[in-house]
Design an enzyme around this catalytic site. Structure first.
Site, short mmCIF file in Angstrom:
data_model
loop_
_atom_site.label_atom_id
_atom_site.label_comp_id
_atom_site.label_asym_id
_atom_site.label_seq_id
_atom_site.Cartn_x
_atom_site.Cartn_y
_atom_site.Cartn_z
CD GLU A 169 -3.02 -1.37 2.31
OE1 GLU A 169 -2.66 -0.25 3.22
OE2 GLU A 169 -3.76 -1.99 2.20
CD GLU A 354 -4.09 -5.73 3.55
OE1 GLU A 354 -5.01 -4.95 3.88
OE2 GLU A 354 -2.84 -5.73 3.61
#
Ligand code: IFM
Length: 444
Positions: A169, A354
């Site tokens: 991320e 995720e």
């Protein structure tokens, strides 16, 4: 369709796994781990919920065997975990911590013994404090130190990794942490944020270079994606929404897949961009073996003239929300994946690295009936299955997260786990969502 029926309808070779990250579960007070910038950030008054930190977390350092058994017993065939940089290299550069190397050695062997595919992430946010003190991700030297750290990992563990993601991320590493100030190092500084938005990608490219020199297979990066919609149909809101999408999503896709940055954002960022940033772009856009997508929610964007740099803010929407206050919007995942495939990654394998929800779970007489979470998984997996039926190259799905853990600035208050953790006793209790996956995966 229930979760079992959906999971059973996936292709035979589709991989189901679960994910965690080092700082969120390991416990930095165990095994001679060095300080990271999350330790220093958490020491600042009110930076995290009740000033909590990752010093004990889920004490995974001592409970790792139990935790791997939980993953295997649920029927997951892959485990996404991250290496902790300060646990391996105490000074971030050369000083090896044998206890840290020993831990990942045992962990990886433990995964392989249980027949699990190790999906490793090199960086899931625990930057060694010593390097953060030298400027962290707004200092170009950090990219070189990250390459050295990668080399250490390749030498000791590369042969046992099924896949490796460089960065988890990058938007959170750069923008959330240096502009919005919610994560370590907690800055609200346009200069540091913009520099990090570029340098985190330079770090990614240097780590990829190192891994390729070791002939490492299956190299990727994990991008978090959010679906943006304008608050109204006004020109201002639509324009603000597009800018927000550029900064959050397209900045990374454009750079990684096309070797360029989105023009409008670059125009705003240009005075802060590192010198000669253009010369880094060919390396940033080098070929990858896969792309990871993390998805949780959508955002509603409103123009806001009082926001002096980017001119927008996100506002609360009306859909049902998770315990994080995030709207549940599974259709956003398909919309983002479709764009990702058509405009950027084409036939490159995609891993959903995720997806999951925080829930206000209650442990009653040994049972956590988290039906909302089961429904969340079901709705998102349904979207993915439809895309696969349309030939989307999606290869795996990782439920976030195995355990309730340290949810960053929200401390231990927000629970994302398939397994409930009592943070006083470290007792693990599988929730009904865990059993729902187990039922589906064990019977396929
Ligand atoms: O817990 C985090 C994880 O570390 C990164 N992705 C989002 C999760 C939920 O907020």
């Amino acid at each position: 369709m229930n979760l079992t029926q959906i999971i059973k309808s996936f292709p035979e070779d589709f991989i189901f796994g679960t994910a965690t990250s080092s700082y969120q579960i390991e416990g930095t007070s165990f095994g001679a781990c060095g300080d990271s910038h999350w330790d220093s950030f958490a020491r600042k008054e009110n930076a995290t919920y009740k000033n909590q930190n990752g010093s004990i977390a889920c004490n995974h350092i001592q409970n790792w065997e139990k935790d791997l058994d939980l993953i295997a017993n649920a029927g997951f065939s892959a485990y996404r975990f991250s290496f902790s940089w300060p646990r391996l290299l105490i000074d971030g550069k050369k000083q090896r911590n044998n206890q840290g190397f020993g831990f990942y050695d045992r962990l990886l062997d433990g995964m392989l013994e249980r027949g699990m595919l190790p999906f490793a992430t090199l960086y899931h946010w625990d930057l060694p404090k010593v390097l953060a003190d030298k400027g962290g991700w707004s200092n170009r030297d950090t990219c070189k130190w990250f390459a050295d750290y990668t080399e250490n990992i390749m030498k000791s563990f590369g042969d046992r990794l099924y896949s490796v993601a460089t960065i988890n991320e990058p938007w959170c590493v750069a923008w959330l942490s240096h502009y919005l100030g919610h994560h370590a190092p907690g800055l609200r500084c346009m200069n540091a944020a913009v520099k990090s938005m570029h340098l985190i990608l330079v770090a990614h490219s240097k780590a990829a270079d190192v891994m390729k020199s070791f002939d490492q297979q299956n190299i990727g990066i994990v991008l978090n994606k959010e679906h943006f919609i304008p608050a109204t149909n006004s020109e201002e809101d639509i324009s603000a929404c597009n800018l927000s999408d550029e900064i959050y999503n397209l900045w990374f896709d454009e750079a990684i897949f096309k070797g360029q940055y989105p023009t409008r954002t670059l125009e705003i960022f240009k005075e802060f961009m590192p010198k000669d940033f253009e010369s880094d772009l060919p390396k940033i856009s080098q070929e990858l073996d896969w792309i990871g997508v993390n998805y949780y929610t959508r955002s509603i964007i409103k123009a806001d003239k009082s926001e002096k740099n980017v001119g927008f803010q996100s506002i609360s929407g009306e859909l049902p929300k998770t315990d994080m206050g995030w709207e549940i919007f599974p259709q956003g995942l398909s919309a983002l994946l479709k764009r990702q495939i058509i405009n950027y990654s084409k036939t490159i394998p995609i891993h959903i690295t995720e997806n999951g929800m925080a829930n206000n779970d209650n442990l009653i007489e040994g049972v956590v009936n988290d039906k909302e979470r089961i429904n969340y998984y079901k709705l998102h997996l349904k979207e993915i299955k439809t895309l696969i039926d349309d030939k989307a190259p999606i290869k795996s799905y990782f439920a976030w997260s195995l355990l309730d853990n340290f949810e960053w600035a929200f401390g231990y208050e927000k629970r994302f786990g398939l397994v409930h953790v009592d943070f006083n006793t470290q007792k693990r209790v599988p929730k009904n969502s865990y059993y729902a996956f187990q039922k589906a995966l064990k019977s396929t």
